[in-house]
Motif scaffolding. Structure first.
Motif, PDB file in Angstrom:
ATOM      1  N   TRP A  76      84.388  46.532 112.289  1.00  0.00           N
ATOM      2  CA  TRP A  76      84.029  45.590 111.120  1.00  0.00           C
ATOM      3  C   TRP A  76      84.042  45.937 109.617  1.00  0.00           C
ATOM      4  O   TRP A  76      83.463  47.238 109.740  1.00  0.00           O
ATOM      5  CB  TRP A  76      82.203  44.649 110.915  1.00  0.00           C
ATOM      6  CG  TRP A  76      81.745  44.071 109.997  1.00  0.00           C
ATOM      7  CD1 TRP A  76      82.781  43.261 108.900  1.00  0.00           C
ATOM      8  CD2 TRP A  76      80.608  43.667 110.236  1.00  0.00           C
ATOM      9  NE1 TRP A  76      81.201  42.624 108.436  1.00  0.00           N
ATOM     10  CE2 TRP A  76      80.842  42.846 108.853  1.00  0.00           C
ATOM     11  CE3 TRP A  76      78.997  44.064 110.102  1.00  0.00           C
ATOM     12  CZ2 TRP A  76      78.790  42.393 108.718  1.00  0.00           C
ATOM     13  CZ3 TRP A  76      78.015  43.476 110.341  1.00  0.00           C
ATOM     14  CH2 TRP A  76      77.825  42.875 108.919  1.00  0.00           C
ATOM     15  N   ILE A  77      84.706  45.720 108.967  1.00  0.00           N
ATOM     16  CA  ILE A  77      85.133  46.565 108.047  1.00  0.00           C
ATOM     17  C   ILE A  77      83.612  46.315 106.359  1.00  0.00           C
ATOM     18  O   ILE A  77      82.833  47.279 106.137  1.00  0.00           O
ATOM     19  CB  ILE A  77      85.955  46.566 106.936  1.00  0.00           C
ATOM     20  CG1 ILE A  77      87.306  46.999 108.425  1.00  0.00           C
ATOM     21  CG2 ILE A  77      86.486  47.401 105.796  1.00  0.00           C
ATOM     22  CD1 ILE A  77      87.561  48.029 109.150  1.00  0.00           C
ATOM     23  N   THR A  78      83.736  45.101 105.922  1.00  0.00           N
ATOM     24  CA  THR A  78      82.600  44.655 105.154  1.00  0.00           C
ATOM     25  C   THR A  78      83.360  43.142 105.269  1.00  0.00           C
ATOM     26  O   THR A  78      83.789  41.976 105.887  1.00  0.00           O
ATOM     27  CB  THR A  78      83.367  45.094 103.739  1.00  0.00           C
ATOM     28  OG1 THR A  78      81.922  44.979 102.925  1.00  0.00           O
ATOM     29  CG2 THR A  78      84.596  44.414 103.493  1.00  0.00           C
ATOM     30  N   SER A  79      81.767  42.526 104.186  1.00  0.00           N
ATOM     31  CA  SER A  79      81.657  41.328 104.310  1.00  0.00           C
ATOM     32  C   SER A  79      81.298  40.859 102.630  1.00  0.00           C
ATOM     33  O   SER A  79      81.149  41.397 102.226  1.00  0.00           O
ATOM     34  CB  SER A  79      80.865  40.684 105.243  1.00  0.00           C
ATOM     35  OG  SER A  79      80.525  40.455 106.748  1.00  0.00           O
ATOM     36  N   PHE A  80      81.305  39.252 102.092  1.00  0.00           N
ATOM     37  CA  PHE A  80      81.537  38.360 100.711  1.00  0.00           C
ATOM     38  C   PHE A  80      80.833  37.381 101.585  1.00  0.00           C
ATOM     39  O   PHE A  80      81.535  37.167 101.729  1.00  0.00           O
ATOM     40  CB  PHE A  80      82.955  38.700 100.038  1.00  0.00           C
ATOM     41  CG  PHE A  80      83.468  40.161 100.081  1.00  0.00           C
ATOM     42  CD1 PHE A  80      83.870  40.793  99.359  1.00  0.00           C
ATOM     43  CD2 PHE A  80      84.457  40.178 101.345  1.00  0.00           C
ATOM     44  CE1 PHE A  80      84.168  41.987  99.264  1.00  0.00           C
ATOM     45  CE2 PHE A  80      85.494  42.060 101.058  1.00  0.00           C
ATOM     46  CZ  PHE A  80      85.147  42.098  99.744  1.00  0.00           C
ATOM     47  N   VAL A  81      79.980  37.616 100.682  1.00  0.00           N
ATOM     48  CA  VAL A  81      78.973  36.556 100.545  1.00  0.00           C
ATOM     49  C   VAL A  81      79.098  35.572  99.419  1.00  0.00           C
ATOM     50  O   VAL A  81      78.552  36.416  98.540  1.00  0.00           O
ATOM     51  CB  VAL A  81      77.031  36.325 100.950  1.00  0.00           C
ATOM     52  CG1 VAL A  81      76.537  35.539 101.273  1.00  0.00           C
ATOM     53  CG2 VAL A  81      76.942  37.379 101.902  1.00  0.00           C
ATOM     54  N   THR A  82      79.467  34.414  99.235  1.00  0.00           N
ATOM     55  CA  THR A  82      79.610  33.345  98.727  1.00  0.00           C
ATOM     56  C   THR A  82      78.883  32.037  98.573  1.00  0.00           C
ATOM     57  O   THR A  82      78.243  32.284  99.499  1.00  0.00           O
ATOM     58  CB  THR A  82      81.266  32.834  98.316  1.00  0.00           C
ATOM     59  OG1 THR A  82      81.268  32.340  99.857  1.00  0.00           O
ATOM     60  CG2 THR A  82      82.521  33.875  98.215  1.00  0.00           C
ATOM     61  N   ALA A  83      79.066  31.003  97.822  1.00  0.00           N
ATOM     62  CA  ALA A  83      78.339  30.052  97.995  1.00  0.00           C
ATOM     63  C   ALA A  83      77.600  29.523  99.176  1.00  0.00           C
ATOM     64  O   ALA A  83      76.493  29.062  99.644  1.00  0.00           O
ATOM     65  CB  ALA A  83      78.374  29.260  96.671  1.00  0.00           C
ATOM     66  N   ASP A  84      78.654  29.365  99.745  1.00  0.00           N
ATOM     67  CA  ASP A  84      79.011  28.656 100.984  1.00  0.00           C
ATOM     68  C   ASP A  84      79.565  28.592 101.757  1.00  0.00           C
ATOM     69  O   ASP A  84      79.908  28.219 103.406  1.00  0.00           O
ATOM     70  CB  ASP A  84      78.819  26.774 101.273  1.00  0.00           C
ATOM     71  CG  ASP A  84      78.439  26.328 100.150  1.00  0.00           C
ATOM     72  OD1 ASP A  84      77.029  26.167 100.225  1.00  0.00           O
ATOM     73  OD2 ASP A  84      78.884  25.284  98.864  1.00  0.00           O
ATOM     74  N   LYS A  85      79.969  29.875 101.983  1.00  0.00           N
ATOM     75  CA  LYS A  85      80.915  31.074 103.082  1.00  0.00           C
ATOM     76  C   LYS A  85      80.862  32.626 103.080  1.00  0.00           C
ATOM     77  O   LYS A  85      80.273  32.883 102.543  1.00  0.00           O
ATOM     78  CB  LYS A  85      82.144  30.739 102.930  1.00  0.00           C
ATOM     79  CG  LYS A  85      83.185  29.641 102.940  1.00  0.00           C
ATOM     80  CD  LYS A  85      84.457  29.639 102.744  1.00  0.00           C
ATOM     81  CE  LYS A  85      84.468  28.130 102.208  1.00  0.00           C
ATOM     82  NZ  LYS A  85      84.739  27.485 103.497  1.00  0.00           N
ATOM     83  N   ILE A  86      80.616  33.313 104.484  1.00  0.00           N
ATOM     84  CA  ILE A  86      81.310  34.645 104.639  1.00  0.00           C
ATOM     85  C   ILE A  86      82.431  35.463 104.594  1.00  0.00           C
ATOM     86  O   ILE A  86      82.773  34.446 106.070  1.00  0.00           O
ATOM     87  CB  ILE A  86      79.684  34.620 105.202  1.00  0.00           C
ATOM     88  CG1 ILE A  86      78.450  34.673 104.986  1.00  0.00           C
ATOM     89  CG2 ILE A  86      80.144  36.996 105.307  1.00  0.00           C
ATOM     90  CD1 ILE A  86      76.780  35.373 105.686  1.00  0.00           C
ATOM     91  N   TYR A  87      82.662  36.020 104.228  1.00  0.00           N
ATOM     92  CA  TYR A  87      84.344  36.278 103.930  1.00  0.00           C
ATOM     93  C   TYR A  87      84.090  37.396 104.625  1.00  0.00           C
ATOM     94  O   TYR A  87      83.367  38.512 104.606  1.00  0.00           O
ATOM     95  CB  TYR A  87      85.253  36.661 102.938  1.00  0.00           C
ATOM     96  CG  TYR A  87      85.390  34.794 102.661  1.00  0.00           C
ATOM     97  CD1 TYR A  87      86.366  34.128 102.925  1.00  0.00           C
ATOM     98  CD2 TYR A  87      85.021  34.589 101.826  1.00  0.00           C
ATOM     99  CE1 TYR A  87      86.761  33.352 102.530  1.00  0.00           C
ATOM    100  CE2 TYR A  87      85.069  33.416 101.059  1.00  0.00           C
ATOM    101  CZ  TYR A  87      85.957  32.953 101.407  1.00  0.00           C
ATOM    102  OH  TYR A  87      86.129  31.138 101.178  1.00  0.00           O
ATOM    103  N   CYS A  88      84.678  38.133 105.714  1.00  0.00           N
ATOM    104  CA  CYS A  88      84.571  38.546 106.371  1.00  0.00           C
ATOM    105  C   CYS A  88      86.168  40.397 106.876  1.00  0.00           C
ATOM    106  O   CYS A  88      86.928  39.218 107.294  1.00  0.00           O
ATOM    107  CB  CYS A  88      83.925  38.513 107.782  1.00  0.00           C
ATOM    108  SG  CYS A  88      82.378  38.387 108.018  1.00  0.00           S
ATOM    109  N   ILE A  89      86.047  41.461 107.126  1.00  0.00           N
ATOM    110  CA  ILE A  89      87.268  42.112 107.159  1.00  0.00           C
ATOM    111  C   ILE A  89      87.206  42.239 108.820  1.00  0.00           C
ATOM    112  O   ILE A  89      86.537  43.375 108.693  1.00  0.00           O
ATOM    113  CB  ILE A  89      87.285  42.815 106.108  1.00  0.00           C
ATOM    114  CG1 ILE A  89      87.682  41.897 104.549  1.00  0.00           C
ATOM    115  CG2 ILE A  89      88.747  43.737 106.380  1.00  0.00           C
ATOM    116  CD1 ILE A  89      88.982  41.183 104.527  1.00  0.00           C
TER     117      ILE A  89
END
Length: 87
Positions: free
Chosen positions: A41-54
């Motif tokens: 798991w490299i990183t994640s980005f939290v937005t209003a209604d989603k989490i994006y992960c690399i």
């Protein structure tokens, strides 16, 4: 090893407390420890209604299994073809 972008639909993700985000992170890490050691798991980005992960993983199935066992969604899994940066 392939790199993937994972889109997780999590309503109100942007409102999650640091403690709730830590719980999600801990669950993912626990699940990853029992899987293929090459999965990262490299990183994640939290937005209003989603989490994006690399993630780096051999295939999508490993990512789906991690999501299922960790108890969180993996709504869209996209193979990253290439990257670009300002440099």
């Amino acid at each position: 090893m392939p790199k993937f972008l994972i889109e997780r639909d999590i309503p109100d993700a942007g409102q999650l407390t640091p403690e709730q985000l830590l719980a999600i992170s801990s669950s993912s890490c626990r699940t990853l420890r029992g899987m293929d050691p090459e999965v990262q798991w490299i990183t994640s980005f939290v937005t209003a209604d989603k989490i994006y992960c690399i993630y780096i993983a051999p295939d999508e199935e490993v990512i789906r299994r991690n999501a299922f066992e960790g108890g969180f969604p993996a709504n869209t899994i996209t193979l990253i073809q290439n990257t670009i940066a300002p440099a």
